[in-house]
Design a protein around this motif. Structure first.
Motif, PDB file in Angstrom:
ATOM      1  N   LEU A 170      27.432  55.291   7.266  1.00 27.46           N
ATOM      2  CA  LEU A 170      26.094  55.811   7.500  1.00 27.46           C
ATOM      3  C   LEU A 170      26.188  57.126   8.261  1.00 27.46           C
ATOM      4  O   LEU A 170      27.009  57.264   9.163  1.00 27.46           O
ATOM      5  CB  LEU A 170      25.275  54.807   8.307  1.00 27.46           C
ATOM      6  N   ALA A 171      25.353  58.052   7.892  1.00 33.06           N
ATOM      7  CA  ALA A 171      25.316  59.335   8.586  1.00 33.06           C
ATOM      8  C   ALA A 171      24.165  59.337   9.572  1.00 33.06           C
ATOM      9  O   ALA A 171      23.149  58.679   9.364  1.00 33.06           O
ATOM     10  CB  ALA A 171      25.168  60.469   7.585  1.00 33.06           C
ATOM     11  N   GLY A 172      24.343  60.061  10.653  1.00 31.22           N
ATOM     12  CA  GLY A 172      23.290  60.142  11.651  1.00 31.22           C
ATOM     13  C   GLY A 172      23.372  61.439  12.430  1.00 31.22           C
ATOM     14  O   GLY A 172      24.302  62.229  12.257  1.00 31.22           O
ATOM     15  N   GLU A 173      22.400  61.633  13.285  1.00 30.16           N
ATOM     16  CA  GLU A 173      22.394  62.797  14.168  1.00 30.16           C
ATOM     17  C   GLU A 173      21.732  62.406  15.471  1.00 30.16           C
ATOM     18  O   GLU A 173      20.901  61.499  15.515  1.00 30.16           O
ATOM     19  CB  GLU A 173      21.695  63.992  13.536  1.00 30.16           C
ATOM     20  N   VAL A 174      22.142  63.071  16.531  1.00 30.88           N
ATOM     21  CA  VAL A 174      21.574  62.786  17.848  1.00 30.88           C
ATOM     22  C   VAL A 174      21.547  64.084  18.648  1.00 30.88           C
ATOM     23  O   VAL A 174      22.464  64.900  18.566  1.00 30.88           O
ATOM     24  CB  VAL A 174      22.376  61.694  18.592  1.00 30.88           C
ATOM     25  N   GLU A 175      20.461  64.277  19.383  1.00 28.00           N
ATOM     26  CA  GLU A 175      20.370  65.404  20.311  1.00 28.00           C
ATOM     27  C   GLU A 175      20.577  64.835  21.703  1.00 28.00           C
ATOM     28  O   GLU A 175      19.836  63.946  22.136  1.00 28.00           O
ATOM     29  CB  GLU A 175      19.011  66.083  20.196  1.00 28.00           C
ATOM     30  N   ALA A 176      21.618  65.297  22.383  1.00 28.63           N
ATOM     31  CA  ALA A 176      21.977  64.734  23.687  1.00 28.63           C
ATOM     32  C   ALA A 176      22.753  65.771  24.491  1.00 28.63           C
ATOM     33  O   ALA A 176      23.010  66.879  24.029  1.00 28.63           O
ATOM     34  CB  ALA A 176      22.806  63.470  23.500  1.00 28.63           C
ATOM     35  N   THR A 177      23.150  65.371  25.692  1.00 26.45           N
ATOM     36  CA  THR A 177      23.936  66.223  26.581  1.00 26.45           C
ATOM     37  C   THR A 177      25.354  65.671  26.647  1.00 26.45           C
ATOM     38  O   THR A 177      25.554  64.456  26.704  1.00 26.45           O
ATOM     39  CB  THR A 177      23.315  66.231  27.992  1.00 26.45           C
ATOM     40  N   ILE A 178      26.321  66.580  26.652  1.00 32.28           N
ATOM     41  CA  ILE A 178      27.716  66.159  26.763  1.00 32.28           C
ATOM     42  C   ILE A 178      27.967  65.648  28.179  1.00 32.28           C
ATOM     43  O   ILE A 178      27.702  66.349  29.156  1.00 32.28           O
ATOM     44  CB  ILE A 178      28.684  67.315  26.450  1.00 32.28           C
ATOM     45  N   VAL A 179      28.465  64.433  28.285  1.00 29.67           N
ATOM     46  CA  VAL A 179      28.801  63.841  29.573  1.00 29.67           C
ATOM     47  C   VAL A 179      30.274  64.056  29.871  1.00 29.67           C
ATOM     48  O   VAL A 179      30.643  64.437  30.986  1.00 29.67           O
ATOM     49  CB  VAL A 179      28.471  62.324  29.587  1.00 29.67           C
ATOM     50  N   GLU A 180      31.124  63.839  28.871  1.00 29.49           N
ATOM     51  CA  GLU A 180      32.571  63.937  29.092  1.00 29.49           C
ATOM     52  C   GLU A 180      33.280  64.206  27.771  1.00 29.49           C
ATOM     53  O   GLU A 180      32.854  63.744  26.723  1.00 29.49           O
ATOM     54  CB  GLU A 180      33.065  62.611  29.673  1.00 29.49           C
ATOM     55  N   ILE A 181      34.367  64.957  27.860  1.00 30.32           N
ATOM     56  CA  ILE A 181      35.250  65.179  26.715  1.00 30.32           C
ATOM     57  C   ILE A 181      36.612  64.628  27.105  1.00 30.32           C
ATOM     58  O   ILE A 181      37.174  65.032  28.128  1.00 30.32           O
ATOM     59  CB  ILE A 181      35.356  66.675  26.355  1.00 30.32           C
ATOM     60  N   LYS A 195      31.474  71.999  26.710  1.00 29.73           N
ATOM     61  CA  LYS A 195      31.655  71.671  28.128  1.00 29.73           C
ATOM     62  C   LYS A 195      30.645  70.599  28.529  1.00 29.73           C
ATOM     63  O   LYS A 195      29.535  70.553  28.001  1.00 29.73           O
ATOM     64  CB  LYS A 195      31.434  72.908  29.006  1.00 29.73           C
ATOM     65  N   PRO A 196      31.010  69.738  29.486  1.00 27.65           N
ATOM     66  CA  PRO A 196      30.040  68.763  30.000  1.00 27.65           C
ATOM     67  C   PRO A 196      28.792  69.482  30.524  1.00 27.65           C
ATOM     68  O   PRO A 196      28.874  70.559  31.108  1.00 27.65           O
ATOM     69  CB  PRO A 196      30.804  68.071  31.132  1.00 27.65           C
ATOM     70  N   GLY A 197      27.635  68.890  30.259  1.00 25.62           N
ATOM     71  CA  GLY A 197      26.363  69.476  30.677  1.00 25.62           C
ATOM     72  C   GLY A 197      25.655  70.244  29.575  1.00 25.62           C
ATOM     73  O   GLY A 197      24.469  70.539  29.693  1.00 25.62           O
ATOM     74  N   MET A 198      26.380  70.582  28.496  1.00 23.30           N
ATOM     75  CA  MET A 198      25.768  71.302  27.379  1.00 23.30           C
ATOM     76  C   MET A 198      24.905  70.365  26.546  1.00 23.30           C
ATOM     77  O   MET A 198      25.287  69.227  26.276  1.00 23.30           O
ATOM     78  CB  MET A 198      26.827  71.893  26.453  1.00 23.30           C
ATOM     79  N   LYS A 199      23.739  70.873  26.122  1.00 26.43           N
ATOM     80  CA  LYS A 199      22.911  70.139  25.178  1.00 26.43           C
ATOM     81  C   LYS A 199      23.404  70.446  23.775  1.00 26.43           C
ATOM     82  O   LYS A 199      23.644  71.618  23.444  1.00 26.43           O
ATOM     83  CB  LYS A 199      21.443  70.532  25.312  1.00 26.43           C
ATOM     84  N   VAL A 200      23.583  69.397  22.966  1.00 27.58           N
ATOM     85  CA  VAL A 200      24.100  69.573  21.618  1.00 27.58           C
ATOM     86  C   VAL A 200      23.313  68.731  20.625  1.00 27.58           C
ATOM     87  O   VAL A 200      22.655  67.751  20.986  1.00 27.58           O
ATOM     88  CB  VAL A 200      25.598  69.190  21.524  1.00 27.58           C
ATOM     89  N   LEU A 201      23.388  69.140  19.388  1.00 27.84           N
ATOM     90  CA  LEU A 201      22.919  68.348  18.267  1.00 27.84           C
ATOM     91  C   LEU A 201      24.179  67.917  17.543  1.00 27.84           C
ATOM     92  O   LEU A 201      24.922  68.758  17.020  1.00 27.84           O
ATOM     93  CB  LEU A 201      22.000  69.169  17.360  1.00 27.84           C
ATOM     94  N   ALA A 202      24.461  66.619  17.576  1.00 32.49           N
ATOM     95  CA  ALA A 202      25.695  66.094  17.000  1.00 32.49           C
ATOM     96  C   ALA A 202      25.394  65.337  15.715  1.00 32.49           C
ATOM     97  O   ALA A 202      24.490  64.504  15.672  1.00 32.49           O
ATOM     98  CB  ALA A 202      26.385  65.171  17.992  1.00 32.49           C
ATOM     99  N   PHE A 203      26.140  65.658  14.683  1.00 35.46           N
ATOM    100  CA  PHE A 203      26.046  64.961  13.405  1.00 35.46           C
ATOM    101  C   PHE A 203      27.289  64.102  13.273  1.00 35.46           C
ATOM    102  O   PHE A 203      28.392  64.536  13.613  1.00 35.46           O
ATOM    103  CB  PHE A 203      25.974  65.972  12.254  1.00 35.46           C
TER     104      PHE A 203
END
Length: 83
Positions: free
Chosen positions: A20-31, A58-66
């Motif tokens: 299944l494919a998805g997407e989420v808009e969130a903030t990076i917590v940790e890499i 970088k942590p703290g960045m807002k991203v749109l992840a697919f």
């Protein structure tokens, strides 16, 4: 003929549920480079593919992840930095 059509429909249904494919808009917590994992503020972890360039993230960045989701978890397919 009907059996072939039903078999084809069942096969397509299985393939759709397998990944299944998805997407989420969130903030990076940790890499976590050691485990190739990206943790987002939605509480989920995402596998980073080998061919991904994540040096700009970088942590703290807002991203749109697919991502694609299967039995192994969520694997990133694209990450877009949000302004």
């Amino acid at each position: 003929m009907t059996k072939r059509i039903l078999a084809s429909i069942a096969l397509v249904g299985t393939m759709i549920s397998a990944a299944l494919a998805g997407e989420v808009e969130a903030t990076i917590v940790e890499i976590r480079p050691d485990s190739s994992t990206l943790i987002l503020s939605d509480g989920a972890s995402y596998l980073i593919p080998v061919d991904f360039y994540v040096d700009d993230l970088k942590p703290g960045m807002k991203v749109l992840a697919f991502y694609d989701e299967d039995t192994d978890g969520r694997t990133l397919t694209d990450v877009q930095i949000q302004e």
